[in-house]
Design a protein around this motif. Sequence first.
Motif, mmCIF file in Angstrom:
data_model
loop_
_atom_site.group_PDB
_atom_site.id
_atom_site.type_symbol
_atom_site.label_atom_id
_atom_site.label_comp_id
_atom_site.label_asym_id
_atom_site.label_seq_id
_atom_site.Cartn_x
_atom_site.Cartn_y
_atom_site.Cartn_z
ATOM 1 N N ARG A 107 0.839 -1.200 0.000
ATOM 2 C CA ARG A 107 0.000 0.000 0.000
ATOM 3 C C ARG A 107 0.873 1.248 0.000
ATOM 4 O O ARG A 107 1.973 1.259 0.557
ATOM 5 N N GLU A 108 0.345 2.314 -0.565
ATOM 6 C CA GLU A 108 1.010 3.604 -0.502
ATOM 7 C C GLU A 108 0.347 4.462 0.573
ATOM 8 O O GLU A 108 -0.808 4.245 0.943
ATOM 9 N N GLY A 109 1.089 5.436 1.076
ATOM 10 C CA GLY A 109 0.525 6.369 2.048
ATOM 11 C C GLY A 109 0.462 5.848 3.466
ATOM 12 O O GLY A 109 -0.244 6.410 4.312
ATOM 13 N N VAL A 110 1.197 4.784 3.774
ATOM 14 C CA VAL A 110 1.234 4.240 5.130
ATOM 15 C C VAL A 110 2.378 4.894 5.895
ATOM 16 O O VAL A 110 3.487 5.044 5.375
ATOM 17 N N THR A 111 2.112 5.281 7.130
ATOM 18 C CA THR A 111 3.162 5.857 7.975
ATOM 19 C C THR A 111 3.268 5.088 9.286
ATOM 20 O O THR A 111 2.297 4.497 9.759
ATOM 21 N N PHE A 112 4.465 5.122 9.854
ATOM 22 C CA PHE A 112 4.664 4.571 11.190
ATOM 23 C C PHE A 112 4.139 5.561 12.224
ATOM 24 O O PHE A 112 3.842 6.723 11.917
ATOM 25 N N HIS A 113 4.037 5.097 13.452
ATOM 26 C CA HIS A 113 3.500 5.948 14.510
ATOM 27 C C HIS A 113 4.366 7.163 14.787
ATOM 28 O O HIS A 113 3.875 8.175 15.305
ATOM 29 N N ASP A 122 11.685 -0.939 3.935
ATOM 30 C CA ASP A 122 11.380 -1.355 5.307
ATOM 31 C C ASP A 122 10.889 -2.802 5.338
ATOM 32 O O ASP A 122 11.245 -3.573 6.232
ATOM 33 N N VAL A 123 10.060 -3.146 4.353
ATOM 34 C CA VAL A 123 9.519 -4.498 4.297
ATOM 35 C C VAL A 123 10.630 -5.501 4.030
ATOM 36 O O VAL A 123 10.747 -6.524 4.717
ATOM 37 N N VAL A 124 11.464 -5.209 3.042
ATOM 38 C CA VAL A 124 12.567 -6.116 2.705
ATOM 39 C C VAL A 124 13.497 -6.273 3.903
ATOM 40 O O VAL A 124 13.907 -7.390 4.258
ATOM 41 N N TRP A 125 13.832 -5.154 4.546
ATOM 42 C CA TRP A 125 14.717 -5.208 5.710
ATOM 43 C C TRP A 125 14.093 -6.019 6.842
ATOM 44 O O TRP A 125 14.767 -6.864 7.471
ATOM 45 N N SER A 126 12.811 -5.795 7.112
ATOM 46 C CA SER A 126 12.143 -6.498 8.219
ATOM 47 C C SER A 126 12.143 -8.006 8.007
ATOM 48 O O SER A 126 12.505 -8.783 8.906
ATOM 49 N N LYS A 179 10.351 -0.463 11.213
ATOM 50 C CA LYS A 179 11.070 0.609 10.535
ATOM 51 C C LYS A 179 12.562 0.313 10.552
ATOM 52 O O LYS A 179 13.158 0.102 11.607
ATOM 53 N N GLU A 180 13.165 0.282 9.355
ATOM 54 C CA GLU A 180 14.598 0.033 9.276
ATOM 55 C C GLU A 180 15.364 1.140 10.004
ATOM 56 O O GLU A 180 15.086 2.325 9.835
ATOM 57 N N GLY A 181 16.303 0.728 10.856
ATOM 58 C CA GLY A 181 17.112 1.686 11.589
ATOM 59 C C GLY A 181 16.405 2.335 12.755
ATOM 60 O O GLY A 181 16.916 3.316 13.325
#
Length: 503
Positions: A107-113, A122-126, A179-181
């Motif tokens: 999805r586009e437009g998703v943000t972390f808290h 982020d997905v690949v890293w996770s 979130k990566e990092g």
Amino acid sequence: MLRRTALAAASLLAASALVLSACSGGASPAPSSTGEPDPDASVAIRLVLEPGNLDIRQTAGAALDQILVDNIYQGLVARTPEQDIVPALAEEWEVSEDGLTYTFTLREGVTFHDGQELTPEDVVWSLTTRKDTPEWRDSARLANVSSIEADGQQITLTLDEPDSSLLWNLTGRAGLVLKEGDEVDYNTAANGTGPFVLDEWRQGDSITFVRNDEYWGEPAQVAEVVFDYIPDNQAALNAALAGEIDVLTGFDANLKEQVEEGGDFALVLGQSTDKGTLAFNQNEGSPLADQKVRQAIRQAIDHDAFVEALGAGETQYGPIPSLDPGYEDLSDVAPYDPEAARALLEEAGAEDLELTLTIPNFYPTTIPQILVSNLNEVGITLEVDSVDFSTWLNDVYINQDYDLSFVLHTEARDFENWANPDYYFTYDNPEVQELYAQSLASTDEDEAAALLAEAARIVSEDAAGDWLYNGASVVAVGTNIGGMPSINVNERLNLAELTKSNG
């Protein structure tokens, strides 16, 4: 455990599949509030088992999954209470015919808290970090994944061989996207993409979530959820009747009349994958290494008595509950028959047997009382050793120093434990292990389930353990509360649709 991290994190791992629950159950409809929902409402939910910390990466425990998955953290896909797999951070996905390529559209437009944007990286890293870090919970569930790549919003997982459990695994910790990092202190804080934000943790008391106003999907229907940790059912009931609690999970069905008396609550029974499991130590030198002795114990146990005493539920005679693929009614394998049990003990030369039941001390005394009575009837003396959970983890789970042990395994689709000879069940059957491996490798859902059913019947016929009851989700819900989950709530508690009215 097969396809999971090994016993290096044993004490943590055990807690993941074990949760306190006093009841088993059938099903009843959840009440629906007729008042106008209040978007500014705060809902207080009683839970039983508080997590030791909040590190969803490494710390096992169903107490973490129950509240953090879906509400705080999400993956590409999610599961419904009914165990269906649905989109989450991925809008859609495709699986190749050979079962070796899974392609997800992020999805586009998703943000972390914390306000940072969710990226494909982020997905690949996770997922890559989860796979490559044995200390992270469920790392081995991605063992068959050979590569994880992003091309624009497309995330592609390539497998070495088919894995029928992969999508399911991605609905759990193996698939959570971080979130990566990120520099968040995962022990006490959280940074996810879900509909709620962690607001406060008062250790020993409560955890508070507040609505994520920047959530990518439909916003939560209440402003705040407070999880109050109250282990004792009577204390929880008193808090509810005093107006301090809106929902009681892990409740006792025998308290139905008291909680419903004033008309402010309704008792709800839902299905669950909770398995009241009696483990047999089958290691060499144990009297339980003899299948006849194990079968005798199974046939000495009146399984209906547990359902009656706990106030709800259904019997279970095999390792797979009715919500999971591969379920089959196996009541024919070990019917209640004390006379047959005595005959088996005589054949095995095991009359006047003395055994010890090791059980965590937070379970109701009804369970050992029934076992002591049933086994005494066939000539087995059962001593009960009620211990704190840390002692159980060390003695039973890690060191396998026990005769019989009882715990409630809540995790869905956990048949793999019976295919793992190193697990504390001490059960080792190569045929079962091969059938489980074939089930994982199958690209056909029906075939995979049939292979699981075949393996489960063997496990039951071997008397590898006993399953005293299939527990229910027993929840007392305020009549002004809507959207409260009622299925499998000991494992996952998605509160995105929770509402509270003033009426």
